[in-house]
Design an enzyme around this catalytic site. Structure first.
Site, mmCIF file in Angstrom:
data_model
loop_
_atom_site.group_PDB
_atom_site.id
_atom_site.type_symbol
_atom_site.label_atom_id
_atom_site.label_comp_id
_atom_site.label_asym_id
_atom_site.label_seq_id
_atom_site.Cartn_x
_atom_site.Cartn_y
_atom_site.Cartn_z
ATOM 1 C CG HIS A 169 -1.925 0.936 1.434
ATOM 2 N ND1 HIS A 169 -1.762 2.280 1.197
ATOM 3 C CD2 HIS A 169 -3.199 0.798 1.861
ATOM 4 C CE1 HIS A 169 -2.885 2.905 1.480
ATOM 5 N NE2 HIS A 169 -3.774 2.031 1.885
ATOM 6 C CD GLU A 272 -3.523 0.906 -1.721
ATOM 7 O OE1 GLU A 272 -3.869 -0.203 -1.294
ATOM 8 O OE2 GLU A 272 -4.163 1.949 -1.494
HETATM 9 C C1 BG6 Z 1 -6.955 2.154 0.697
HETATM 10 C C2 BG6 Z 1 -8.416 1.836 0.574
HETATM 11 O O1 BG6 Z 1 -6.212 1.095 0.194
HETATM 12 O O2 BG6 Z 1 -6.602 2.338 2.070
HETATM 13 C C3 BG6 Z 1 -9.232 2.938 1.232
HETATM 14 O O3 BG6 Z 1 -8.751 1.678 -0.799
HETATM 15 C C4 BG6 Z 1 -8.781 3.146 2.668
HETATM 16 O O4 BG6 Z 1 -10.607 2.591 1.180
HETATM 17 C C5 BG6 Z 1 -7.290 3.414 2.681
HETATM 18 O O5 BG6 Z 1 -9.482 4.240 3.219
HETATM 19 C C6 BG6 Z 1 -6.680 3.634 4.073
HETATM 20 O O6 BG6 Z 1 -6.998 2.601 4.922
HETATM 21 P P1 BG6 Z 1 -6.529 2.664 6.440
HETATM 22 O O7 BG6 Z 1 -7.133 1.436 7.085
HETATM 23 O O8 BG6 Z 1 -5.033 2.627 6.445
HETATM 24 O O9 BG6 Z 1 -7.059 3.959 7.005
#
Ligand code: BG6
Length: 300
Positions: A169, A272
């Protein structure tokens, strides 16, 4: 878990690699080789920074990130595994659990071309089995060189097949989201996560005028971040992945997160390398899969 001092004496390399605490009981690896500098937290095997020599930082890391066991770091490259996104059981953590625990440091080595290779791993535990009933091992190999290369090898060591969705990510640092275009997605179908996963087709480059949260399908080409606020392109290539997630939370959503620095949405974009949506991976007993991502910078 070993202390930073023990890790330093086992894995430190004079002049290139050191390991120290960035918060009490929270060790991180600092690499400084001929190609780049990088920081990697053992918590989540989380690459927090990568800066090739003579370049600006490539990864975005929130100034308000929280370095606390059990809390994922906001920015850098969290590892989402064994599920991507929220779990249908809302009591389970979003994006799986391996971004929320300390990994084991297995190796740090200088390669022949003077790149630095770092290997971290994790596996099932009493805690993981209470969240997800499969035995597994995960190994992340990181190479800090002229590019930043990540390779996440997953192994199902249980006697049952399991289905994995996952993502590397990555949060990228950009000059200005309003002047940023993403190339390499033209003509692909995507699921709009802001609209009940409805399907659409990408026409032209991706541009940002508000919150955007999409899973691109059949995304195998190299993606390019063309950053009008800086004279550089960031190139992201992948392996073992046929989907890519693109995300910017914009004003309201980023404002609702306690660890997202104010105004930070302007200076970041997530691309990602994923196995998400229909690109979920079925791992039979003893099955393996490797998800890879390579990040390089080109000056324009
Ligand atoms: C992304 C998702 O990968 O991560 C989003 O597509 C999400 O929907 C974002 O809001 C952040 O997620 P987190 O759990 O790290 O706040």
């Amino acid at each position: 878990m070993k202390t930073a001092r023990e890790l330093q004496s086992e894995f430190g390399i004079d002049g290139t690699v050191s390991i120290s605490e960035i918060a009490p009981g929270y060790p991180a690896i600092q690499v400084n080789n001929r190609y780049a500098t990088a920081n990697i937290a053992l918590h989540g095997a989380h690459v927090m920074a990568y800066q090739p020599r003579g370049q600006e930082e490539v990864l975005w890391l929130s100034r308000d990130a929280i370095y606390r066991p059990g809390k994922a770091i906001r920015g850098g490259i969290p590892i989402c595994w064994p599920w991507f996104g929220p779990h249908q059981n809302a009591s389970l953590p979003a994006h799986g659990f391996v971004r929320n625990c300390f990994w084991r440091l297995d190796e740090i080595r200088e390669l022949e071309d003077h790149s630095t290779r770092v290997i971290l791993s994790t596996g099932d535990s009493e805690q993981s089995l209470s969240l997800w009933p499969f035995a597994f091992t995960l190994r992340l190999t990181i190479i800090i060189g002229p590019s930043l290369d990540l390779s996440l090898r997953m192994h199902n060591s249980s006697e049952l097949a399991c289905t994995i969705t996952s993502a590397l990510h990555a949060y990228f640092a950009i000059g200005d989201i309003a002047r940023t275009e993403l190339h390499g997605f033209e003509g692909l179908g995507y699921l709009d996560q802001l609209d009940a996963n409805s399907r659409h087709i990408q026409v032209g480059a991706i541009r940002f005028v508000g919150e955007l949260d999409r899973i691109y399908e059949g995304a195998i080409a190299t993606a390019i971040i063309r950053d009008g606020g800086r004279a550089r392109d960031i190139e992201i290539s992948k392996s073992g992945s046929r989907s890519s997630v693109v995300w910017n939370p914009w004003i309201a959503k980023s404002g609702s997160m306690d660890d997202f620095e104010s105004g930070g949405y302007r200076h970041m974009v997530c691309i990602e390398a994923s196995n998400a949506g229909e690109d979920a991976i079925l791992l039979p007993p003893d099955g393996r899969h490797t998800l890879g991502m390579s990040i390089a910078v080109n000056n324009r």
